[in-house]
Design a protein around this motif. Structure first.
Motif, PDB file in Angstrom:
ATOM      1  N   GLU A 248       0.758  -1.097   0.065  1.00  0.00           N
ATOM      2  CA  GLU A 248       0.021  -0.025   0.005  1.00  0.00           C
ATOM      3  C   GLU A 248       0.790   1.272   0.184  1.00  0.00           C
ATOM      4  OE1 GLU A 248      -2.412  -3.241   1.699  1.00  0.00           O
ATOM      5  OE2 GLU A 248      -0.220  -2.429   1.800  1.00  0.00           O
ATOM      6  N   GLU A 251       1.387   2.485  -3.405  1.00  0.00           N
ATOM      7  CA  GLU A 251       0.044   3.014  -3.911  1.00  0.00           C
ATOM      8  C   GLU A 251       0.381   4.701  -3.625  1.00  0.00           C
ATOM      9  OE1 GLU A 251      -3.884   1.451  -3.838  1.00  0.00           O
ATOM     10  OE2 GLU A 251      -2.967  -0.579  -2.934  1.00  0.00           O
ATOM     11  N   THR A 286      -6.582   5.310  -2.468  1.00  0.00           N
ATOM     12  CA  THR A 286      -5.632   4.121  -2.481  1.00  0.00           C
ATOM     13  C   THR A 286      -6.306   2.926  -1.664  1.00  0.00           C
ATOM     14  OG1 THR A 286      -4.393   4.644  -0.442  1.00  0.00           O
ATOM     15  CG2 THR A 286      -3.700   5.916  -2.537  1.00  0.00           C
ATOM     16  N   SER A 287      -5.817   2.068  -1.554  1.00  0.00           N
ATOM     17  CA  SER A 287      -6.128   1.069  -0.446  1.00  0.00           C
ATOM     18  C   SER A 287      -5.436   0.834   0.694  1.00  0.00           C
ATOM     19  CB  SER A 287      -6.167  -0.496  -1.306  1.00  0.00           C
ATOM     20  OG  SER A 287      -4.471  -0.666  -1.694  1.00  0.00           O
ATOM     21  N   LYS A 289      -4.532   1.581   4.537  1.00  0.00           N
ATOM     22  CA  LYS A 289      -5.457   1.535   5.787  1.00  0.00           C
ATOM     23  C   LYS A 289      -4.936   2.838   6.480  1.00  0.00           C
ATOM     24  CE  LYS A 289      -5.491  -3.320   6.100  1.00  0.00           C
ATOM     25  NZ  LYS A 289      -4.908  -3.629   4.672  1.00  0.00           N
TER      26      LYS A 289
END
Length: 304
Positions: A248, A251, A286-287, A289
């Motif tokens: 991530e 990203e 974005t993915s 968290k």
């Protein structure tokens, strides 16, 4: 654990607040060249180094605990000074406590070797350990594993000048600084920057005892096979893990570069309101968290 003079130790160091510290190539290269140039000054032998986004693993040996401690202190002081100056911040970067464990015997050493080099594999950053540039494994069998070799006859003037500057720093035992790297990379195209990165690493990685690593397996090829067959384990050091994947962060990096950030590390210097606004944008696009975005932007509270 007790330090054993002369034995190889697996060391682990994380950032003070869990924040990320490695954003651009310059961050990795500054730390790497500091690590490589400080080791001989304290009679420390390097067997492995792996730079992850928010922590560092190494395999080193020293004649005494005093030399080991002085080495780590010198690396940290030099890097923190460079990092803070480049990113407009102040204060500590790493935790005061460094995890370390002696690896006595071939079996334990092999397990530590596999664990260190497979860190990026375990974090889903690559398929094979040698595919990750920042564990420096591929430089044990090639001086330019991720680019074409520099052909001086056809190289640009900027490349020749940069290469000469790197050679001079290596000869004098000096690490590279952010201003140096920024200046050198600015005059190069993307392919040349990749070539120069390989060249810098190959020149400074002469301090890594790849021959000793290979001897643990009979050959370098056998070592790669073994590393890619077993990810190893570490029971002697408590390593803090944030989530299961680091993909991530790539990203986030791509989003920032596509939206006006020439250097992803510039997010560190943003004011709190700008960081909160950017956090919302990253959450939507974005993915990543929330805790990963906080770590990346240096927003307080990086707990999962």
């Amino acid at each position: 654990m007790k330090f054993i003079n002369g034995e190889v130790h697996h060391t682990y160091q994380r950032t003070e607040t869990g924040f990320n510290i490695f954003y651009e190539v310059q961050d990795y290269l500054v730390y790497f060249t500091i690590f490589m140039t400080q080791a001989p000054r304290y009679n420390v032998t390097i067997y492995g180094l792996c730079l992850m986004i928010d922590h560092i693993h190494s395999l080193v040996s020293a004649r005494s605990h005093g030399q080991f401690s002085s080495f780590i202190k010198a690396v940290n002081i030099n890097f923190v000074k460079e990092f803070n100056r480049a990113h407009g911040r102040s204060g500590p970067v790493f935790t005061e406590r460094i995890g370390k464990a002696p690896k006595v015997g071939l079996k334990r050493l092999r397990t530590a070797i596999a664990y260190l080099f497979n860190n990026p594999v375990e974090r889903y950053l690559c398929r094979l350990a040698q595919d990750y540039r920042w564990n420096f494994l591929a430089y044990g069998y090639s001086t330019h594993p991720y680019s074409d070799a520099i052909q001086i006859r056809y190289a640009s003037y900027a490349m020749r000048r940069a290469k000469s500057e790197v050679d001079g720093c290596v000869k004098r035992g000096r690490h590279l600084t952010y201003p140096q790297l920024d200046r050198m990379f600015k005059s190069l195209n993307a392919a040349e920057r990749n070539q120069l990165t390989d060249y810098i690493i190959s020149r400074y990685s002469a301090a890594i005892r790849y021959d000793h690593l290979a001897a643990c397996y009979g050959s370098y090829e056998n070592m790669l096979t073994a590393i890619n067959s077993n990810t190893g384990s570490e029971y002697d050091i408590m390593e803090t893990m944030h989530g299961k994947s680091d993909l991530e962060y790539r990203e986030i990096y791509r989003y920032l570069h596509a939206h006006g950030f020439e250097n992803a590390g510039d997010v560190i210097t943003l004011d709190e309101a700008s960081k909160q606004k950017l956090m919302k944008a990253l959450s939507s696009n974005t993915s990543a968290k929330p805790f990963q975005i906080r770590k990346y932007l240096h927003i307080s509270s990086c707990a999962t």
